[in-house]
Design a protein around this motif. Structure first.
Motif, PDB file in Angstrom:
ATOM      1  N   HIS A 199     -33.254  33.229 -10.618  1.00 57.66           N
ATOM      2  CA  HIS A 199     -33.660  31.706 -10.436  1.00 57.66           C
ATOM      3  C   HIS A 199     -32.893  31.089  -9.097  1.00 57.66           C
ATOM      4  O   HIS A 199     -31.698  31.649  -8.702  1.00 57.66           O
ATOM      5  CB  HIS A 199     -33.014  30.659 -11.492  1.00 57.66           C
ATOM      6  CG  HIS A 199     -33.605  31.312 -12.846  1.00 57.66           C
ATOM      7  ND1 HIS A 199     -33.212  32.580 -13.541  1.00 57.66           N
ATOM      8  CD2 HIS A 199     -34.558  30.783 -13.651  1.00 57.66           C
ATOM      9  CE1 HIS A 199     -33.882  32.710 -14.738  1.00 57.66           C
ATOM     10  NE2 HIS A 199     -34.695  31.460 -14.712  1.00 57.66           N
ATOM     11  N   TYR A 237     -32.254  27.306  -7.884  1.00 58.46           N
ATOM     12  CA  TYR A 237     -32.267  25.960  -8.479  1.00 58.46           C
ATOM     13  C   TYR A 237     -31.918  25.072  -7.077  1.00 58.46           C
ATOM     14  O   TYR A 237     -30.845  25.128  -6.359  1.00 58.46           O
ATOM     15  CB  TYR A 237     -31.054  25.714  -9.331  1.00 58.46           C
ATOM     16  CG  TYR A 237     -30.669  24.202  -9.523  1.00 58.46           C
ATOM     17  CD1 TYR A 237     -31.694  23.265 -10.029  1.00 58.46           C
ATOM     18  CD2 TYR A 237     -29.422  23.656  -9.311  1.00 58.46           C
ATOM     19  CE1 TYR A 237     -31.459  21.801 -10.239  1.00 58.46           C
ATOM     20  CE2 TYR A 237     -29.074  22.351  -9.501  1.00 58.46           C
ATOM     21  CZ  TYR A 237     -30.140  21.456  -9.828  1.00 58.46           C
ATOM     22  OH  TYR A 237     -29.978  20.046 -10.080  1.00 58.46           O
ATOM     23  N   ASP A 289     -30.812  21.347  -5.818  1.00 57.41           N
ATOM     24  CA  ASP A 289     -30.448  20.356  -6.623  1.00 57.41           C
ATOM     25  C   ASP A 289     -30.658  19.137  -5.686  1.00 57.41           C
ATOM     26  O   ASP A 289     -30.968  19.211  -4.530  1.00 57.41           O
ATOM     27  CB  ASP A 289     -28.645  20.599  -6.544  1.00 57.41           C
ATOM     28  CG  ASP A 289     -28.048  19.173  -7.108  1.00 57.41           C
ATOM     29  OD1 ASP A 289     -28.120  19.333  -8.321  1.00 57.41           O
ATOM     30  OD2 ASP A 289     -27.278  18.670  -6.455  1.00 57.41           O
ATOM     31  N   LEU A 309     -36.183  26.492  -9.816  1.00 61.53           N
ATOM     32  CA  LEU A 309     -36.044  25.121 -10.462  1.00 61.53           C
ATOM     33  C   LEU A 309     -35.550  23.874  -9.723  1.00 61.53           C
ATOM     34  O   LEU A 309     -34.696  24.182  -8.576  1.00 61.53           O
ATOM     35  CB  LEU A 309     -34.701  25.364 -11.686  1.00 61.53           C
ATOM     36  CG  LEU A 309     -35.018  26.536 -12.424  1.00 61.53           C
ATOM     37  CD1 LEU A 309     -33.635  26.567 -13.155  1.00 61.53           C
ATOM     38  CD2 LEU A 309     -36.148  26.410 -13.487  1.00 61.53           C
ATOM     39  N   ASP A 321     -34.431  19.786  -9.170  1.00 63.68           N
ATOM     40  CA  ASP A 321     -34.026  18.755  -9.680  1.00 63.68           C
ATOM     41  C   ASP A 321     -34.946  17.648  -9.720  1.00 63.68           C
ATOM     42  O   ASP A 321     -35.833  17.289  -8.553  1.00 63.68           O
ATOM     43  CB  ASP A 321     -32.735  18.199  -8.782  1.00 63.68           C
ATOM     44  CG  ASP A 321     -31.924  17.323  -9.364  1.00 63.68           C
ATOM     45  OD1 ASP A 321     -32.437  16.632 -10.357  1.00 63.68           O
ATOM     46  OD2 ASP A 321     -30.927  17.121  -9.034  1.00 63.68           O
ATOM     47  N   VAL A 335     -36.127  20.362 -13.573  1.00 66.14           N
ATOM     48  CA  VAL A 335     -35.225  20.094 -14.491  1.00 66.14           C
ATOM     49  C   VAL A 335     -34.226  18.956 -14.385  1.00 66.14           C
ATOM     50  O   VAL A 335     -34.182  18.528 -13.084  1.00 66.14           O
ATOM     51  CB  VAL A 335     -34.176  21.309 -14.387  1.00 66.14           C
ATOM     52  CG1 VAL A 335     -34.799  22.878 -15.002  1.00 66.14           C
ATOM     53  CG2 VAL A 335     -33.715  21.715 -12.855  1.00 66.14           C
ATOM     54  N   ALA A 390     -30.720  22.607 -15.176  1.00 71.69           N
ATOM     55  CA  ALA A 390     -30.668  24.051 -14.496  1.00 71.69           C
ATOM     56  C   ALA A 390     -30.012  25.092 -15.319  1.00 71.69           C
ATOM     57  O   ALA A 390     -30.519  26.069 -15.670  1.00 71.69           O
ATOM     58  CB  ALA A 390     -30.113  23.970 -13.014  1.00 71.69           C
ATOM     59  N   HIS A 399     -31.941  25.896 -18.422  1.00 72.11           N
ATOM     60  CA  HIS A 399     -33.212  26.778 -18.075  1.00 72.11           C
ATOM     61  C   HIS A 399     -32.754  28.244 -17.982  1.00 72.11           C
ATOM     62  O   HIS A 399     -33.072  29.165 -18.739  1.00 72.11           O
ATOM     63  CB  HIS A 399     -33.886  26.374 -17.060  1.00 72.11           C
ATOM     64  CG  HIS A 399     -35.104  26.973 -17.026  1.00 72.11           C
ATOM     65  ND1 HIS A 399     -36.432  26.618 -17.333  1.00 72.11           N
ATOM     66  CD2 HIS A 399     -35.439  28.480 -16.422  1.00 72.11           C
ATOM     67  CE1 HIS A 399     -37.347  27.664 -17.048  1.00 72.11           C
ATOM     68  NE2 HIS A 399     -36.547  28.648 -16.283  1.00 72.11           N
ATOM     69  N   GLU A 457     -28.455  34.594  -9.767  1.00 72.80           N
ATOM     70  CA  GLU A 457     -29.134  33.052  -9.609  1.00 72.80           C
ATOM     71  C   GLU A 457     -28.226  32.403  -8.344  1.00 72.80           C
ATOM     72  O   GLU A 457     -27.176  32.642  -7.983  1.00 72.80           O
ATOM     73  CB  GLU A 457     -28.575  32.260 -10.919  1.00 72.80           C
ATOM     74  CG  GLU A 457     -28.494  32.827 -12.177  1.00 72.80           C
ATOM     75  CD  GLU A 457     -29.677  33.546 -12.778  1.00 72.80           C
ATOM     76  OE1 GLU A 457     -30.766  33.535 -12.126  1.00 72.80           O
ATOM     77  OE2 GLU A 457     -29.424  34.683 -13.543  1.00 72.80           O
ATOM     78  N   ILE A 463     -27.766  28.510  -6.108  1.00 71.50           N
ATOM     79  CA  ILE A 463     -27.992  27.000  -6.226  1.00 71.50           C
ATOM     80  C   ILE A 463     -28.046  26.504  -4.685  1.00 71.50           C
ATOM     81  O   ILE A 463     -27.169  27.129  -4.030  1.00 71.50           O
ATOM     82  CB  ILE A 463     -26.664  26.339  -7.050  1.00 71.50           C
ATOM     83  CG1 ILE A 463     -27.035  25.043  -7.001  1.00 71.50           C
ATOM     84  CG2 ILE A 463     -25.522  26.850  -6.448  1.00 71.50           C
ATOM     85  CD1 ILE A 463     -25.792  24.253  -7.825  1.00 71.50           C
TER      86      ILE A 463
END
Lengths: 426, 426
Positions: free
Chosen positions: B239, B241, B243, B273, B275, B332, B338, B341, B351, B353
């Motif tokens: 993933h 993510y 933000d 994913l 935000d 998310v 996040a 999920h 993963e 971020i």
């Protein structure tokens, strides 16, 4: 609470235990050390506060044990006293004061592209402990798992189930007081073999490691049947090798301590190997010291020839963990012969060399494949407390993950954290 | 050599392979780095020297593959060229130059009684590698196991057996040249499934870990059936993510690289994913960049509402490792959403971020339970080479022993050496 028939199907029950453990493991993994410390102190307090209830539960187990005809040794393992309860609480306090391993950066380095990589300790997840008659394992194992941020599933034997349950109540009081999930430490409420079977199958992925605490048959079953990793040792056939370069007085005291300090622990020596070059001068004083301490001596033919008080040892003796005041003794051709004998018969637990010759020591340290090797020191130091780990949940002889004493650090895993500023891979 | 019928019973054959590996593992465990280095260089030389023989063997495999109707992708994996053979030899040279992990003191400390304790790296023992059509795994895996002092049992697929055998001949030439045991790297000479079955059962204790290198079905079988520890990952549902605190341009380039640099590797992103707070401003440019790079986009309802070019994603998409130019996209609720999920759908591999908010990053780093976590960097850095490990034999997602890239260090165990001067335990 302990009525099996009210518990319904063991398979479903154990699946639920696993599910609850996984749920508890998440907040536990990120719980601060302050919170875990507070929970442990509250547990110790609750154990002292509930002393009378725990003693009453234990009296019930003792009465049942009496009726069932448990051996005196088993009855002694089962028995709780105010002193033993105090020691249990103190043990939890000592675990509370250990350094929290979770979050510790084990290694870190920079890459030429500017990425900074950290390897950081994390909890293992969910630890299953299967034990027999000692009720104090409930407290020790639960506390150690918690300190490392793990959920624990404890499955005690039927002999001690009332005592274990009373201790478990105190642990849960401590968890609640610190607002940690109650399911962080679960005691399996049924004692049938099917519950163990479900744990060995891994509770649908909700069990990360199993630690058996008990006799050989338990460990053997767990090692043979478990579908998840096991931290354990089957036996401790520990050797002491006395090299021709050894100081004789040191050899006498190290061998005597290694064998006779306590004969029932896994780190007790079972076989003594003596350099053939010094057999005639070293054997008599070392074996005299053992015999004086009450040890039965079983020697190879050569040993009996030099020391006629020794009984003859057979092939089986080299493969036997006596756990008693008996030692098998053989002569070997120096360090080479010692390594060969150990390679053949060792259980890869703990071995010691008594020697002044640095080359012999280095060969011993390099070539013997056991979890713990000692030079000029007793095998009875094979213990997490003696290693400075504070507490141990057991000693492992596997090669994976945890080897030797299993303390709080060995109950962790790790992950990588990589910090960048927009790096993409070319 | 490869005639199954001449080989007799596979069970007996594999038992013999295991026995020979254990015998070879002992001198290997204490071999100096100089000797292992010399063997590896000699192997690389032999591979170059035997290039024509290897190419001929490969031509045979290619002809058989053609006849058997292998897919173009499988044929490409199988194919060797002079360039690929040179890369194989260079890979071995790079492994030769890695630091020898064996004998490294990982930790050491003193006890109040004067005992000095060292935790020192040792080889794991015997490593089984089960692979499919890539013949170069023979060289990579054999070399990496040797560098860490382990004996290797390599079991390649039938598609590549002629190529693998020709490469293996060169490896054995290198072992002989350095006077290391020939059985240090064995290629299983039969390709029936029974041989794999024997390895999964552990070869009577003569196999310490299994590493599957291949597709999902191979890894799944090994993970389900192995009675010895396995280093592997089943899939990489990675993933990214983004933000609300992210820099948009960085998010665009990190996401594009994480998904599209190479889509077929385990570290490729599969789910994006975003935000919810910045969906309307962040989604269009990020998804435009992916679409321009040729990526198919499957979004949740909300995503499709903002970005109508996205196809609708179903529940199955969040659980799918596409290994292709396809990405699933969801909104998310910030870092909390996040993490939730990822907890639900992640394969615990890697993963990332993208964020400037340090608090969000720390929560991500602390709470996401995957082997590799990245901040502001592409998931495609999930690779032993990129980590600076020099080479990797795979990536593991289990919690035990090895996690993340499995390099030469992860192929080791440890033991304790305790140095005393006559200490006995009181």
């Amino acid at each position: 609470m302990l009525n099996k028939h009210e518990m319904g199907d063991t398979v479903a029950l154990m699946a639920e235990v696993g599910r609850k453990a996984r749920e508890a493991s998440r907040p536990l993994a990120i719980a601060s050390d302050e919170r875990k410390h507070a929970a442990l102190i509250a547990m110790a307090d609750a154990i002292r506060r509930n002393q009378e209830i725990i003693l009453q539960a234990n009296a019930l187990d003792m009465a049942n044990g009496e009726e069932a005809g448990l051996s005196p040794a088993m009855m002694d393992r089962l028995k709780l006293t105010p002193d033993r309860i105090r020691a249990m609480a103190d043990g939890i306090r000592a675990i509370a004061d250990l350094r929290d391993p979770v979050g510790e950066i084990i290694a870190e380095w920079d890459r030429p592209n500017g990425l900074h990589i950290e390897r950081v300790r994390t909890p293992l997840g969910i630890i299953g402990v299967i034990f027999e008659s000692r009720p104090n394992v409930t407290a020790d194992a639960g506390a150690l798992c918690l300190k490392a941020g793990n959920a624990a599933i404890l499955r005690g034997g039927s002999d001690s189930i009332n005592s274990s349950s009373a201790i478990h109540v105190a642990l849960v009081e401590g968890l609640k007081a610190a607002k940690l999930p109650e399911d962080a430490i679960q005691l399996v409420p049924v004692t049938d073999r099917a519950a163990v079977g479900e744990m060995l199958k891994g509770l649908n992925g909700n069990l990360d490691v199993i630690i058996p605490r008990g006799g050989r048959s338990l460990v053997e079953r767990v090692q043979n049947e478990a579908r998840v990793p096991v931290f354990a040792h089957l036996e401790g056939i520990c050797h002491v090798y006395v090299d021709k370069s050894a100081k004789l007085d040191m050899a006498v005291s190290v061998v005597r301590n290694a064998k006779m300090r306590r004969t029932g622990i896994c780190g007790a020596a079972e076989t003594l190997l003596i350099d053939r070059a010094v057999a005639s001068t070293f054997l008599p004083p070392i074996l005299d010291a053992l015999a004086e301490a009450g040890c039965e001596i079983r020697g190879s033919e050569e040993v009996v020839a030099i020391y006629p008080n020794a009984a003859p040892a057979g092939e089986a003796d080299w493969r036997t963990e006596y756990l008693d005041a008996i030692i098998s003794v053989a002569l070997v051709d120096g360090i080479e012969g010692a390594i060969r004998h150990i390679e053949k018969y060792s259980s890869h637990h703990t071995e010691a060399i008594v020697a002044e010759d640095a080359k012999a020591v280095e060969r011993f340290f390099n070539e013997v494949d056991s979890a713990i090797l000692l030079h000029n020191a007793s095998t009875q130091f094979a213990d997490g407390g003696e290693f400075g780990m504070g507490a141990e949940i057991g000693i492992a002889t596997g090669r994976m993950h945890a080897r030797g004493p299993v303390g709080v650090e060995q109950l962790t895993s790790f992950k990588y954290r990589v910090r960048g500023n927009g790096q993409v891979r070319p």
